[in-house]
Write a protein that holds these residues in place. Structure first.
Motif, PDB file in Angstrom:
ATOM      1  N   ALA A  75       0.845  -1.195   0.000  1.00  0.00           N
ATOM      2  CA  ALA A  75       0.000   0.000   0.000  1.00  0.00           C
ATOM      3  C   ALA A  75       0.878   1.240   0.000  1.00  0.00           C
ATOM      4  CB  ALA A  75      -0.918   0.005   1.219  1.00  0.00           C
ATOM      5  N   GLY A  76       0.673   2.071  -1.001  1.00  0.00           N
ATOM      6  CA  GLY A  76       1.340   3.360  -1.065  1.00  0.00           C
ATOM      7  C   GLY A  76       0.318   4.450  -0.833  1.00  0.00           C
ATOM      8  N   THR A  77       0.613   5.636  -1.301  1.00  0.00           N
ATOM      9  CA  THR A  77      -0.307   6.748  -1.089  1.00  0.00           C
ATOM     10  C   THR A  77      -1.472   6.733  -2.066  1.00  0.00           C
ATOM     11  OG1 THR A  77       1.063   8.163  -2.473  1.00  0.00           O
ATOM     12  CG2 THR A  77       1.446   8.237  -0.086  1.00  0.00           C
ATOM     13  N   THR A  78      -1.292   6.146  -3.244  1.00  0.00           N
ATOM     14  CA  THR A  78      -2.352   6.177  -4.253  1.00  0.00           C
ATOM     15  C   THR A  78      -2.738   4.815  -4.810  1.00  0.00           C
ATOM     16  OG1 THR A  78      -0.763   6.517  -6.047  1.00  0.00           O
ATOM     17  CG2 THR A  78      -1.691   8.504  -5.002  1.00  0.00           C
ATOM     18  N   LEU A  79      -2.006   3.767  -4.431  1.00  0.00           N
ATOM     19  CA  LEU A  79      -2.228   2.468  -5.058  1.00  0.00           C
ATOM     20  C   LEU A  79      -2.026   1.332  -4.070  1.00  0.00           C
ATOM     21  CD1 LEU A  79      -2.728   1.152  -7.884  1.00  0.00           C
ATOM     22  CD2 LEU A  79      -0.252   0.991  -8.096  1.00  0.00           C
ATOM     23  N   LEU A  80      -2.898   0.341  -4.164  1.00  0.00           N
ATOM     24  CA  LEU A  80      -2.770  -0.895  -3.416  1.00  0.00           C
ATOM     25  C   LEU A  80      -2.489  -2.008  -4.408  1.00  0.00           C
ATOM     26  CD1 LEU A  80      -3.150  -2.630  -0.791  1.00  0.00           C
ATOM     27  CD2 LEU A  80      -5.554  -2.853  -1.495  1.00  0.00           C
TER      28      LEU A  80
END
Length: 142
Positions: A75-80
């Protein structure tokens, strides 16, 4: 933001292995939702992992006695990125055509519709099936 994803600038990664039994599909869903908490995408991720884990135990050696499958979340800031590793088998996961009478691949229609992209890598010795789920911005209301 979910308590598990408390820092929007960091990339988080969680992995867990499960015995290859039907009962463990529920545990895989719980694993995903426990880390995503109240994020709006948690329900989508739960459906995707359920389908991919089901496929792992139905169509690969993961479903045999002593078999296992793994679930990884990035999990990043904009995408899982959600991935399920299996122990491989003779067939490659694919989305079947509507006229196919074989049940294989029908659930991947769901994965295809819930993710922005999905794919498979590996071979009959072991594969990873993954899907990308966009995350809403921290300041965005859903």
């Amino acid at each position: 933001m979910s308590p598990a994803l408390n820092s929007p600038k960091e990339i988080h990664r969680w992995c867990r292995n499960f015995p290859g039994t039907k009962a463990q599909i529920r545990e895989a869903r719980r694993f995903v939702t426990s880390y995503l908490g109240d994020l709006p995408e948690a329900d989508t991720a739960e459906l995707v992992v359920s389908e991919l884990a089901t496929n792992a135990i139905r169509h690969t050696r993961s479903g045999r006695a002593g078999g296992r499958f793994g679930v990884t979340l990035h999990a990043g800031t904009t995408l899982l990125i959600l991935a399920v590793d299996d122990e491989g088998g003779p067939s490659i996961p694919y989305v079947c055509q509507a006229e196919d009478t074989d049940q294989s691949g029908r659930g991947l229609h769901l994965v295809d519709s819930l993710t922005t992209r999905w794919g498979v890598h590996g071979d009959e010795g072991g594969r990873t099936v993954w899907g990308l789920i966009p995350l809403a911005s921290a300041g965005q209301t859903v």
